[in-house]
Scaffold this motif. Structure first.
Motif, PDB file in Angstrom:
ATOM      1  N   CYS A   1       4.702   2.601   7.842  1.00  0.00           N
ATOM      2  CA  CYS A   1       4.847   1.557   6.828  1.00  0.00           C
ATOM      3  C   CYS A   1       4.645   0.150   7.395  1.00  0.00           C
ATOM      4  O   CYS A   1       5.504  -0.382   8.103  1.00  0.00           O
ATOM      5  N   SER A   2       3.516  -0.428   7.086  1.00  0.00           N
ATOM      6  CA  SER A   2       3.337  -1.856   7.318  1.00  0.00           C
ATOM      7  C   SER A   2       4.207  -2.605   6.309  1.00  0.00           C
ATOM      8  O   SER A   2       4.898  -2.000   5.485  1.00  0.00           O
ATOM      9  N   GLU A   3       4.165  -3.924   6.354  1.00  0.00           N
ATOM     10  CA  GLU A   3       4.908  -4.708   5.372  1.00  0.00           C
ATOM     11  C   GLU A   3       4.473  -4.330   3.955  1.00  0.00           C
ATOM     12  O   GLU A   3       5.289  -4.222   3.048  1.00  0.00           O
ATOM     13  N   TYR A   4       3.179  -4.092   3.768  1.00  0.00           N
ATOM     14  CA  TYR A   4       2.671  -3.682   2.461  1.00  0.00           C
ATOM     15  C   TYR A   4       3.275  -2.336   2.052  1.00  0.00           C
ATOM     16  O   TYR A   4       3.666  -2.131   0.905  1.00  0.00           O
TER      17      TYR A   4
ATOM     18  N   ARG B   1       6.769  -2.651   0.827  1.00  0.00           N
ATOM     19  CA  ARG B   1       6.792  -3.187  -0.536  1.00  0.00           C
ATOM     20  C   ARG B   1       6.471  -2.088  -1.547  1.00  0.00           C
ATOM     21  O   ARG B   1       6.994  -2.074  -2.661  1.00  0.00           O
ATOM     22  N   GLN B   2       5.609  -1.143  -1.151  1.00  0.00           N
ATOM     23  CA  GLN B   2       5.344   0.004  -2.016  1.00  0.00           C
ATOM     24  C   GLN B   2       6.595   0.861  -2.166  1.00  0.00           C
ATOM     25  O   GLN B   2       6.885   1.381  -3.254  1.00  0.00           O
TER      26      GLN B   2
ATOM     27  N   ASN C   1      -0.271   4.374   1.054  1.00  0.00           N
ATOM     28  CA  ASN C   1       0.210   3.104   1.600  1.00  0.00           C
ATOM     29  C   ASN C   1       1.394   3.255   2.543  1.00  0.00           C
ATOM     30  O   ASN C   1       1.829   2.266   3.135  1.00  0.00           O
TER      31      ASN C   1
ATOM     32  N   HIS D   1      -4.399  -0.735  -2.425  1.00  0.00           N
ATOM     33  CA  HIS D   1      -4.186  -0.183  -1.089  1.00  0.00           C
ATOM     34  C   HIS D   1      -3.852  -1.282  -0.091  1.00  0.00           C
ATOM     35  O   HIS D   1      -4.191  -2.448  -0.282  1.00  0.00           O
ATOM     36  N   ASP D   2      -3.216  -0.867   0.988  1.00  0.00           N
ATOM     37  CA  ASP D   2      -2.927  -1.772   2.096  1.00  0.00           C
ATOM     38  C   ASP D   2      -4.251  -2.317   2.631  1.00  0.00           C
ATOM     39  O   ASP D   2      -5.133  -1.547   3.016  1.00  0.00           O
TER      40      ASP D   2
ATOM     41  N   ALA E   1      -6.823  -9.237   0.363  1.00  0.00           N
ATOM     42  CA  ALA E   1      -7.392  -7.998  -0.178  1.00  0.00           C
ATOM     43  C   ALA E   1      -8.595  -8.264  -1.071  1.00  0.00           C
ATOM     44  O   ALA E   1      -9.503  -7.428  -1.165  1.00  0.00           O
TER      45      ALA E   1
ATOM     46  N   PRO F   1       3.404  -3.816  -4.987  1.00  0.00           N
ATOM     47  CA  PRO F   1       2.232  -2.953  -5.185  1.00  0.00           C
ATOM     48  C   PRO F   1       2.419  -1.999  -6.360  1.00  0.00           C
ATOM     49  O   PRO F   1       3.499  -1.460  -6.581  1.00  0.00           O
TER      50      PRO F   1
ATOM     51  N   ARG G   1       0.786  -4.847  10.628  1.00  0.00           N
ATOM     52  CA  ARG G   1       1.098  -6.022   9.810  1.00  0.00           C
ATOM     53  C   ARG G   1       2.605  -5.997   9.608  1.00  0.00           C
ATOM     54  O   ARG G   1       3.124  -5.198   8.845  1.00  0.00           O
TER      55      ARG G   1
END
Length: 893
Positions: free
Chosen positions: A553-556, A559-560, A612, A518-519, A498, A603, A669
């Motif tokens: 939802c990506s992996e990021y 996590r959010q 996100n 942000h993602d 990032a 995050p 991701r």
């Protein structure tokens, strides 16, 4: 409820959002707390005996069929597409699993938090296990155990399975505009010949929704008061709506109960309008209203009522009021209403049903048609209006009649979403026989356009060890694999930092600090979009839609989610540590230190954290970067089917002539503790570090990551503009069928998708140079896919059909997998050579099957056409017929 002026929202029950953990009336931005527990709850009383939310959509689908006068099972075996709007996680399952995954990784944080020698290594291991177990027990019976059922796209699939339909089932993520977007996509399918379509939306509120809305400062603790001076926020609520749609001609001929007629639907994005993407802006909404009226052929004076988005936030409602006033004045004085048009929002009654809010308003409009009246204010009170006097809209102060007369009753329905997305629909009352015939005559006058070839005029992509497509192609020719050992197992990850984007924040019109919140996928897609459009003319302000293929939802993003639910994790950690009998002060110190370190690794919570979770914001990010005003959305369907579902939606916007260009992007991701915890239990992953596919030794796939962007135009337009034609999409076919043995491919559904695609183009099977398979490496899925090819294309050919798969090189890249296959196919056609499918030593098929797995680089002579297969675990299957692009440059060796 409407005519009684009633409200239906109340307090969230303890089992949905625990009060002691999450309620804080003074909650500041950045806290995993909510300032209010006011909300609209769907519970067992409304849908008895149904598990939320999968049961809600199935039960509601059956109710919708009954209201249409259709017997149960009457749509079984029919090509009926399903479009369900949803963007919030789908209830107990995905988000719960994310929190459990974090709980399973607590040990290093406990090591950091505890004093040296306070706990042994084994004790910390046991503590981590106990915290996770305690947390899991707290979820109770609502927790969705099966990882397959946790995926949000399963919500749409559940409807298709329940009804027995054979067409695609797509999840439409348009955030709060999703319901109206689903109707638009369903209507397009009807215009192409589908006998029926199911369109709907689901809103399910959980802790994450409430916390993130609170962080965005959108919630009210007093109630929802649209267009009133006392409005200070909204109240979010559950909701589910499903509509059975068919053509007016069929409904009239078969004397079906008609509740209303959708005359027009318009969508638009704010583009690069001033203000952040959470702030309402009149630009996109006004365009959406105008586009809907134009498509409907309706003048403003014909509108009897406007059902507004009307969230009860003063900033949003004020903007919307200006938009409606301008729209009603835009057609000239002769077409303006003779008196102010009443404007209202059902959110005042039941709260903001998010994804389902647009359809809730539509249902309210149909209820007004039914009752012949426009309801008065909620609670019967007359709050001071937010509207300025002298305009062409007004807040209704008393109930009034709205009888059917010579002029048809017509209303407008709006929905607005964070990210700059806007939709408006124009809906007419059930027509008399004479009126129905007049509408049908008007429809028949429009020139019907069949599917026409779509050109790819720009494309870019990034995969593991391939930051661009030229490198990807070189890697494929050289047989390189992109897998490497990761903490949780082998995979093929994107290298995405990032800080790389934060260093050039001005290019994204962002502050560096916001970019780091942000993602990173958002900014990678912007970069890829700029690369894809480098040789294409894109004018700022253009009506160019953006469609992103991505899973929720990506992996990021997960996590959010975990960051929003840290209070639960902290509570169970405290409980387990106290049970050890250690000093209470020491326990408190350990918990405090461990949670502080964990929170810092997740995050940050802030006003834009909503961005996100929903992939629709990735589409909005591209629109913002190019200042595009076309509609934006994301499509989910499970893995590679999401790729092709997004491509089909993008192509549909071109063939319908609503736009002259479309951005189609894919992104996934998925490598990390959150996703892999689930994927490892599905039985689909290979046990080897170097898997293969289409081979007797295949035992599954390894996950990978990827992102792509293509710019699409109608082929005739691309040629007229002199833009590069990199590839041509000749036809697409889709089908729905549940795979057997928990696999990824259904042979009957894949066969049907192939047949449907080839029935839509005038290409012979002998002209096909090769097929890029889905080729997951999962034994049952590979066998099913090869059986489908054998029973369709292979039997129609004189020579064996070359086939291959890209997954053994870059892994299963989820929602980007179909795009990876398509791009490999385009380079193969351009280079006239097929790269080997790496690792194949004992192919599953041979000459006797009229199929040939390419095990060494294979030269092609007349390489003009290729086929591409794609499938998703949910049951949606695709086949695409590609034609070579004359302008695609193949990189040198």
């Amino acid at each position: 409820m409407l005519h009684g002026g009633k409200t239906t929202y109340g307090q969230w029950p303890e089992e949905r959002i625990p009060r002691a953990l999450y309620l804080d009336p003074t909650a500041a931005v950045g806290a995993a707390r909510t300032s209010t527990l006011l909300g609209g709850v769907v519970g067992s009383r409304e849908l008895p005996g149904q598990e939320a939310p999968h049961g809600w959509v199935v039960e509601t689908a059956h109710r919708a069929l009954a209201s249409a006068g259709l017997a149960p099972g009457s749509l079984g075996g029919q090509p009926v597409p399903v479009f369900l709007a949803h963007s919030r996680g789908g209830g107990h399952g995905l988000y719960d699993a994310a929190v459990l995954a974090v709980a399973g990784q607590l040990q290093p944080y406990l090591v950091h938090g505890a004093h040296p020698n306070e706990f042994s290594h084994q004790e910390l291991t046991d503590l981590t296990r106990k915290v996770r177990q305690s947390l899991r027990e707290s979820f109770g019976p609502d927790f969705v155990e099966d990882p397959r059922e946790r995926a949000t796209h399963r919500l749409a699939c559940a409807i298709a399975e329940a009804l027995g339909t054979t067409e695609k089932a797509l999840l439409v993520d348009g955030n709060c505009t999703g319901g109206l977007a689903a109707i638009e996509l369903a209507a397009r399918e009807l215009s192409k010949g589908a006998p029926w379509a199911i369109a709907g939306a689901l809103s399910y509120v959980d802790t994450v929704n409430q916390v993130l809305y609170s962080n965005s400062r959108l919630l009210s603790s007093e109630g929802c008061f649209p267009f009133a001076q006392k409005g200070n926020g909204t109240v979010i609520s559950d909701g589910v709506v499903l509509l059975v749609l068919t053509s007016l001609e069929r409904a009239t001929q078969e004397r079906l109960p008609i509740h209303g007629v959708i005359r027009g639907v318009g969508g638009a994005n704010d583009g690069a309008a001033e203000g952040y993407m959470l702030v309402p802006n009149p630009r996109g909404h006004e365009l959406a209203v105008r586009r809907a009226l134009e498509q409907a052929g309706v003048a403003p004076r014909e509108l009897g009522v406007l059902l507004a988005h009307g969230t009860g936030t003063r900033a949003g409602d004020a903007v919307e009021a200006k938009v409606f006033d301008r729209a009603l004045k835009s057609h000239g004085e002769a077409d303006q209403p003779a008196s102010p048009v009443p404007v209202m929002s059902i959110k005042g009654n039941l709260g903001h049903a998010k994804e389902a809010s647009g359809l809730a308003n539509l249902i309210a409009l149909l209820a007004m048609f039914e009752s012949g009246g426009i309801p008065g204010p909620v609670h019967g009170d007359k709050p001071r209006s937010l509207l300025e006097p002298g305009g062409l809209i007004e807040v209704e102060k008393t109930a009034r009649s709205w009888p059917a007369g010579e002029q048809p009753r017509i209303g407008g329905v709006s929905a607005i979403a964070s990210g700059g997305q806007n939709y408006h629909a124009v809906v007419e009352d059930r027509p008399s026989p004479a009126r129905a015939q007049a509408l049908l005559r008007g429809t028949r006058k429009r020139s019907a356009r069949g599917d026409e070839p779509i050109a790819i005029v720009g494309m870019a992509g990034a995969f593991a060890e391939a930051p661009d497509l030229a490198t990807l192609w070189t890697n494929l020719l050289q047989g390189r694999r992109a897998f490497r050992r990761l903490p949780f197992g082998p995979g093929a990850p994107l290298d995405l930092d990032a800080h790389r984007f934060a260093g050039s924040a001005s290019q994204y019109d962002e502050r560096p600090a916001d970019i780091l919140r942000h993602d990173p996928l958002h900014y990678l897609l912007v970069d890829l979009a700029r690369s894809a459009a480098s040789k294409v003319s894109i004018e700022r302000g253009s009506n160019i839609p953006v469609v992103v293929s991505a899973e929720h939802c990506s992996e990021y993003g997960l996590r959010q989610v975990a960051a929003a639910r840290l209070p639960e994790l902290e509570e169970h950690l405290q409980r387990v540590l106290r049970e050890t009998g250690k000093d209470p002060k020491g326990v408190a110190r350990t918990v405090r230190a461990a949670m502080k370190r964990l929170s810092g690794d997740l995050p940050e919570l802030w006003a834009g954290s909503l961005f996100n979770l929903s992939p629709s914001f990735m589409a909005a990010r591209i629109a913002r970067a190019f200042d595009l005003t076309g509609p934006t959305c994301a499509i989910e369907a499970g893995g590679a089917a999401a790729s092709m579902g997004g491509l089909e939606v993008a192509c549909g916007r071109l063939t319908s002539r609503e736009a002259d260009a479309v951005f189609w992007a894919t992104a996934d991701r998925r490598l990390g503790v959150m996703r892999m915890a689930d994927e490892g239990t599905l039985g689909l992953l290979s046990r080897r570090d170097a898997p293969t596919a289409l081979d007797a030794s295949s035992d599954g796939y390894l996950p990978g990551e990827g992102a792509t962007v293509c710019v699409l135009r109608r082929l005739s337009d691309a040629q007229e503009r002199g833009e590069p034609v990199l590839g041509i999409i000749r036809a697409m076919g889709s089908a729905f069928g549940t795979p057997q043995d928990h696999g990824l491919v259904s042979e009957p559904a894949m066969s049907l998708a192939i047949r449907r695609a080839w029935s839509r183009c005038d290409v012979s099977a002998d002209a096909l140079a090769f097929v890029e398979c889905f080729g997951s490496g999962h034994p049952a899925s590979d066998h099913a896919e090869l059986a489908a090819l054998g029973r369709t294309l292979a039997t129609a050919r004189a020579r064996p059909l070359p086939i291959g798969a890209v997954m053994p090189n870059i892994g299963h890249t989820g929602a980007a997998a179909g795009a990876a296959s398509l791009m490999k196919a385009l380079f193969t056609l351009a280079a006239k050579q097929v790269p080997a499918t790496v690792g194949v030593t004992t192919p599953l098929v041979g000459a006797a099957d009229n199929l040939r797995v390419v095990t060494e680089t294979h030269e092609l002579k007349d390489a003009r056409f290729a086929g591409v297969n794609a499938a998703g675990s949910g049951g949606t299957h695709y086949h695409v017929v590609l034609e070579a692009g004359p302008d695609l440059q193949v990189p040198g060796p």
